[in-house]
Design an enzyme around this catalytic site. Structure first.
Site, PDB file in Angstrom:
ATOM      1  CE  LYS A 230      -4.158  -1.889   0.398  1.00 55.91           C
ATOM      2  NZ  LYS A 230      -5.280  -1.655  -0.539  1.00 55.91           N
TER       3      LYS A 230
ATOM      4  CE  LYS B 158     -10.071  -6.385  -3.322  1.00 58.75           C
ATOM      5  NZ  LYS B 158      -9.814  -5.082  -2.664  1.00 58.75           N
TER       6      LYS B 158
END
Length: 368
Positions: free
Chosen positions: A163, A262
């Site tokens: 990230k 997802k």
């Protein structure tokens, strides 16, 4: 299938370590666990993976509870379906709210598979006995991130997602590449960039990244296409992909070279399989993303990732990555860097209801 009772458990767990992204930091994780009970007393479990805040998507735990209670659950209690795909189709009469839909549809898949004595992986079309997995490292001081990567590499993880934000991307990536020049590395800034940051993103081509995930906003298909034309690093779309139609748009515009799927974000496992099939037919690399979820969703993701088109290790880390103790038995674990695909009926795990109820803040019960 006749659904006799539905229970929603609003739970909250402390994360082992805070999880920081470009849009916020999580220290606790709220979730909604779904339990379906049929007329024979068989049970199926699912999970709503929305977050408490509308950072990742506009959908939240509270909006999902509203939509399930007032719109989706009445459909399940007042209709009989022969296959989970029919549940997914019935839910399409209501716009949006994919995570609410996925929580109920996932529980229906578990129940359907148990009734038909088949594993979820087999029901979805899975072919693998085990899957390679990746792990996510949240924003932190570079030395802390280096230590985490080293530890995760020793555990056997094969792909590392870092990230970043546009304020720290180059510093973090260059530091990591100095210590780990050969690992499979990708970055995710969760839409922190704009097209004005083109030159900054092009500098990252030098680091041989596997991909850059979702640099721009979720509906920025055109600007992603402009960027992808200028980058040698593949762009992967995440927040942009809510449906098969979004995949078709991205593919037509050449907005990306990779797609992450997802189930919670696209409305469930049925839509996930449709996206998988389309991507396989069009030679688009795909992988399964994670949502800091409990073992219920992790096990669903393992089953989905067993389909043949998933060639990139997904964000399916062990239960111990985020929680001191999961709510499933056995927990999701790594064995020689791999996760075995359950072969038992349904999800192939047992939900630890004692643990579940200890984490529960509120229970909602609906009966037929």
């Amino acid at each position: 299938m006749f659904i006799r009772q539905i229970e929603l458990f609003l739970i909250e767990q402390q994360l082992k370590t805070p999880f920081k992204t470009s849009y916020g930091q999580y220290e606790k994780r709220e979730s909604v666990i779904v339990k379906l009970i049929d007329s024979d007393g068989e049970e199926g479990f699912g999970e709503v993976v929305a977050f408490s805040e509308p950072w990742y998507t506009e959908e939240t735990i509270q909006t999902a509870l509203h939509v399930m209670q007032d719109f989706l659950i009445p459909i399940l209690l007042n209709s009989q379906f022969s296959h989970p795909n029919e549940v997914a189709n019935a839910f399409k009469q209501f716009k949006g709210n994919p995570m609410a839909k996925a929580g109920l549809e996932g529980a229906y898949w578990d129940l359907y598979c148990k009734q038909n004595s088949i594993s979820l992986a087999n029901a979805l079309g899975g072919t693998k006995e085990e899957i390679a997995v990746g792990v996510v490292v949240s924003i932190n001081e570079p030395n802390v991130m280096l230590k985490q990567i080293d530890d995760f590499q020793k555990e056997g993880y094969e792909r590392f997602k870092i990230k970043v934000s546009k304020e720290n991307d180059y510093k973090i990536v260059s530091t990591i590449r100095e210590s780990f020049p050969n690992i499979s590395l990708m970055i995710d800034a969760n839409s922190d960039y704009s097209l004005e940051d083109m030159d900054q993103l092009k500098r990252l081509d030098a680091f041989n990244l596997l991909m850059i995930e979702q640099p721009f906003g979720e509906r920025d298909f055109i600007n992603h296409a402009i960027l992808q034309k200028e980058l040698s690093t593949p762009i992967c779309l995440d927040e942009s992909i809510y449906s098969l139609e979004d995949v078709k748009i991205a593919h037509s515009l050449k907005s990306c070279k990779v797609i992450t799927i997802k189930p919670g974000r696209v409305g469930g496992l049925s839509e996930s399989v449709e996206i998988h099939n389309y991507c396989v037919a069009h030679n688009i690399p795909i992988w399964v993303g994670g949502m800091i979820e409990t073992g219920i969703s992790r096990t669903q993701n393992v089953a989905l990732a067993s389909l043949p088109g998933f060639t990139i290790p997904g964000d399916i880390s062990a239960s111990s990555r985020h929680f001191e103790r999961d709510i499933i038995i056995p927990e999701v674990i790594l064995e020689n860097g791999r996760v075995k695909v359950p072969t038992e009926n349904g999800l192939g795990i047992i939900v630890n209801e004692d643990r579940l109820r200890r984490l529960t803040k509120k229970v909602f019960t609906f009966k037929n």
